[in-house]
Design a protein around this motif. Sequence first.
Motif, PDB file in Angstrom:
ATOM      1  N   TYR A 146       0.853  -1.174   0.000  1.00 47.96           N
ATOM      2  CA  TYR A 146       0.000   0.000   0.000  1.00 47.96           C
ATOM      3  C   TYR A 146       0.891   1.226   0.000  1.00 47.96           C
ATOM      4  CZ  TYR A 146      -3.505   3.435   1.223  1.00 47.96           C
ATOM      5  OH  TYR A 146      -4.319   4.529   1.198  1.00 47.96           O
ATOM      6  N   ARG A 147       0.785   1.986  -1.043  1.00 44.07           N
ATOM      7  CA  ARG A 147       1.541   3.240  -1.154  1.00 44.07           C
ATOM      8  C   ARG A 147       0.546   4.341  -1.442  1.00 44.07           C
ATOM      9  NH1 ARG A 147       5.180  -0.146  -4.521  1.00 44.07           N
ATOM     10  NH2 ARG A 147       6.936  -0.623  -3.199  1.00 44.07           N
ATOM     11  N   SER A 148       0.755   5.475  -0.828  1.00 44.50           N
ATOM     12  CA  SER A 148      -0.205   6.550  -1.010  1.00 44.50           C
ATOM     13  C   SER A 148       0.469   7.905  -0.868  1.00 44.50           C
ATOM     14  CB  SER A 148      -1.318   6.412   0.032  1.00 44.50           C
ATOM     15  OG  SER A 148      -2.145   7.551   0.034  1.00 44.50           O
ATOM     16  N   GLU A 149       0.416   8.689  -1.919  1.00 42.56           N
ATOM     17  CA  GLU A 149       0.902  10.064  -1.843  1.00 42.56           C
ATOM     18  C   GLU A 149       0.038  10.858  -0.868  1.00 42.56           C
ATOM     19  OE1 GLU A 149       1.296  11.912  -5.677  1.00 42.56           O
ATOM     20  OE2 GLU A 149       2.437  10.215  -6.467  1.00 42.56           O
ATOM     21  N   PHE A 150      -1.245  10.527  -0.825  1.00 48.51           N
ATOM     22  CA  PHE A 150      -2.140  11.219   0.096  1.00 48.51           C
ATOM     23  C   PHE A 150      -1.696  11.012   1.545  1.00 48.51           C
ATOM     24  CE2 PHE A 150      -5.771  10.987   2.991  1.00 48.51           C
ATOM     25  CZ  PHE A 150      -6.198  12.308   2.930  1.00 48.51           C
ATOM     26  N   MET A 158     -11.744  14.016   9.125  1.00 52.75           N
ATOM     27  CA  MET A 158     -11.016  15.082   8.434  1.00 52.75           C
ATOM     28  C   MET A 158     -10.835  16.320   9.315  1.00 52.75           C
ATOM     29  SD  MET A 158     -13.889  15.968   5.521  1.00 52.75           S
ATOM     30  CE  MET A 158     -12.988  17.184   4.624  1.00 52.75           C
ATOM     31  N   GLY A 159     -11.761  16.545  10.209  1.00 57.67           N
ATOM     32  CA  GLY A 159     -11.635  17.686  11.122  1.00 57.67           C
ATOM     33  C   GLY A 159     -10.376  17.602  11.975  1.00 57.67           C
ATOM     34  N   GLU A 160      -9.981  16.391  12.349  1.00 55.58           N
ATOM     35  CA  GLU A 160      -8.768  16.203  13.150  1.00 55.58           C
ATOM     36  C   GLU A 160      -7.532  16.629  12.367  1.00 55.58           C
ATOM     37  OE1 GLU A 160      -8.705  12.102  14.479  1.00 55.58           O
ATOM     38  OE2 GLU A 160     -10.869  12.191  14.802  1.00 55.58           O
ATOM     39  N   LEU A 161      -7.484  16.235  11.101  1.00 55.03           N
ATOM     40  CA  LEU A 161      -6.324  16.584  10.268  1.00 55.03           C
ATOM     41  C   LEU A 161      -6.303  18.087   9.987  1.00 55.03           C
ATOM     42  CD1 LEU A 161      -3.974  14.988   9.026  1.00 55.03           C
ATOM     43  CD2 LEU A 161      -5.271  14.929   6.890  1.00 55.03           C
ATOM     44  N   ILE A 162      -7.465  18.656   9.751  1.00 56.45           N
ATOM     45  CA  ILE A 162      -7.546  20.102   9.513  1.00 56.45           C
ATOM     46  C   ILE A 162      -7.090  20.867  10.757  1.00 56.45           C
ATOM     47  CG2 ILE A 162      -9.146  22.022   9.092  1.00 56.45           C
ATOM     48  CD1 ILE A 162     -10.797  19.949   7.360  1.00 56.45           C
ATOM     49  N   ALA A 163      -7.482  20.391  11.926  1.00 59.39           N
ATOM     50  CA  ALA A 163      -7.100  21.058  13.181  1.00 59.39           C
ATOM     51  C   ALA A 163      -5.587  21.004  13.411  1.00 59.39           C
ATOM     52  CB  ALA A 163      -7.833  20.420  14.360  1.00 59.39           C
ATOM     53  N   MET A 164      -4.924  19.977  12.886  1.00 56.17           N
ATOM     54  CA  MET A 164      -3.464  19.876  13.026  1.00 56.17           C
ATOM     55  C   MET A 164      -2.733  20.877  12.138  1.00 56.17           C
ATOM     56  SD  MET A 164      -2.742  15.831  12.876  1.00 56.17           S
ATOM     57  CE  MET A 164      -4.050  14.729  13.340  1.00 56.17           C
ATOM     58  N   LEU A 223      -8.052  17.056   1.165  1.00 59.50           N
ATOM     59  CA  LEU A 223      -9.043  16.131   1.714  1.00 59.50           C
ATOM     60  C   LEU A 223     -10.250  16.014   0.785  1.00 59.50           C
ATOM     61  CD1 LEU A 223      -8.833  17.133   5.465  1.00 59.50           C
ATOM     62  CD2 LEU A 223      -8.413  14.834   4.550  1.00 59.50           C
ATOM     63  N   ASN A 224     -10.732  17.155   0.308  1.00 62.95           N
ATOM     64  CA  ASN A 224     -11.869  17.136  -0.621  1.00 62.95           C
ATOM     65  C   ASN A 224     -11.514  16.432  -1.935  1.00 62.95           C
ATOM     66  OD1 ASN A 224     -13.762  18.342   1.075  1.00 62.95           O
ATOM     67  ND2 ASN A 224     -13.044  20.390   0.547  1.00 62.95           N
ATOM     68  N   GLU A 225     -10.289  16.664  -2.419  1.00 64.60           N
ATOM     69  CA  GLU A 225      -9.845  15.962  -3.632  1.00 64.60           C
ATOM     70  C   GLU A 225      -9.801  14.454  -3.404  1.00 64.60           C
ATOM     71  OE1 GLU A 225      -6.933  19.575  -5.268  1.00 64.60           O
ATOM     72  OE2 GLU A 225      -6.043  17.788  -4.334  1.00 64.60           O
ATOM     73  N   ARG A 226      -9.338  14.065  -2.218  1.00 65.32           N
ATOM     74  CA  ARG A 226      -9.247  12.636  -1.909  1.00 65.32           C
ATOM     75  C   ARG A 226     -10.634  12.017  -1.803  1.00 65.32           C
ATOM     76  NH1 ARG A 226      -5.927   8.550  -2.924  1.00 65.32           N
ATOM     77  NH2 ARG A 226      -6.107   6.961  -1.329  1.00 65.32           N
ATOM     78  N   LEU A 227     -11.556  12.720  -1.171  1.00 66.52           N
ATOM     79  CA  LEU A 227     -12.930  12.224  -1.086  1.00 66.52           C
ATOM     80  C   LEU A 227     -13.530  12.049  -2.481  1.00 66.52           C
ATOM     81  CD1 LEU A 227     -14.305  14.294   1.931  1.00 66.52           C
ATOM     82  CD2 LEU A 227     -13.821  11.826   1.876  1.00 66.52           C
ATOM     83  N   GLU A 228     -13.299  13.017  -3.338  1.00 66.22           N
ATOM     84  CA  GLU A 228     -13.797  12.930  -4.718  1.00 66.22           C
ATOM     85  C   GLU A 228     -13.167  11.747  -5.452  1.00 66.22           C
ATOM     86  OE1 GLU A 228     -13.611  15.508  -8.828  1.00 66.22           O
ATOM     87  OE2 GLU A 228     -13.713  16.605  -6.940  1.00 66.22           O
ATOM     88  N   SER A 229     -11.877  11.574  -5.273  1.00 75.45           N
ATOM     89  CA  SER A 229     -11.169  10.458  -5.909  1.00 75.45           C
ATOM     90  C   SER A 229     -11.713   9.115  -5.430  1.00 75.45           C
ATOM     91  CB  SER A 229      -9.673  10.565  -5.612  1.00 75.45           C
ATOM     92  OG  SER A 229      -8.987   9.436  -6.076  1.00 75.45           O
ATOM     93  N   LEU A 230     -11.945   8.996  -4.135  1.00 76.93           N
ATOM     94  CA  LEU A 230     -12.493   7.752  -3.593  1.00 76.93           C
ATOM     95  C   LEU A 230     -13.927   7.528  -4.065  1.00 76.93           C
ATOM     96  CD1 LEU A 230     -10.891   7.890  -0.064  1.00 76.93           C
ATOM     97  CD2 LEU A 230     -10.473   6.132  -1.812  1.00 76.93           C
ATOM     98  N   ASP A 231     -14.708   8.596  -4.185  1.00 75.97           N
ATOM     99  CA  ASP A 231     -16.063   8.466  -4.739  1.00 75.97           C
ATOM    100  C   ASP A 231     -16.002   7.916  -6.167  1.00 75.97           C
ATOM    101  OD1 ASP A 231     -17.373   9.388  -2.470  1.00 75.97           O
ATOM    102  OD2 ASP A 231     -17.528  11.462  -3.198  1.00 75.97           O
ATOM    103  N   GLN A 232     -15.057   8.422  -6.945  1.00 72.60           N
ATOM    104  CA  GLN A 232     -14.894   7.929  -8.320  1.00 72.60           C
ATOM    105  C   GLN A 232     -14.459   6.467  -8.331  1.00 72.60           C
ATOM    106  OE1 GLN A 232     -12.168  10.717 -10.100  1.00 72.60           O
ATOM    107  NE2 GLN A 232     -13.721  12.314 -10.288  1.00 72.60           N
TER     108      GLN A 232
END
Length: 180
Positions: A93-97, A164-170, A116-125
């Motif tokens: 498992y490799r992930s640039e994200f 995602m709120g946790e990552l944004i808060a960091m 985060l929003n880009e990743r959510l969109e990518s996962l939706d796709q």
Amino acid sequence: MNVRTICLSILYDGEATGYEIRKLSVEGEYSYFIDASYGAIYPALQKLEADKFVTSRVARQDGRPSKKIYSITELGRREFINSLFDKLGEDEYRSEFMLFARFAPELPQSLVIQRLNERLESLDQAVAEMDRLATNHTSPADRWIIDHGRSCMAFARDHIEAHMGELIAMARPDAAAAAE
């Protein structure tokens, strides 16, 4: 699992050119198993042919270069099935994200939100692609694999959305907001 095995697995389902094998292993349904480059596929096909696991024929095309089409032999079919008895390697498992997320505390919040929003969109796709694949595959094994992949992607999406709120808060406040 190696490139030889992925070539045999693709040919197990029907004949293909080296280009088609590469396309299936990078963009197609075999891309979920291992990555195979042109630089690895063609030597593997040559070795498989020398070992009598595959045969090839040249197909002439009007106005285009001829293409080499590979087919699996009965010996190749047995070799492929026998290779599945070998101990499996660990999943990779490799992930640039994930690298991006690791350094979120060093980045502005607006960028973290954007990614985060880009990743959510990518996962939706990706989930939608799994749903599309499910409609085209009726074999129970294919459906099981597709359902597993869809579950993994949907879980990752749900985890990101829930946390995602946790990552944004960091992340660091944006420069404009910090100046106020």
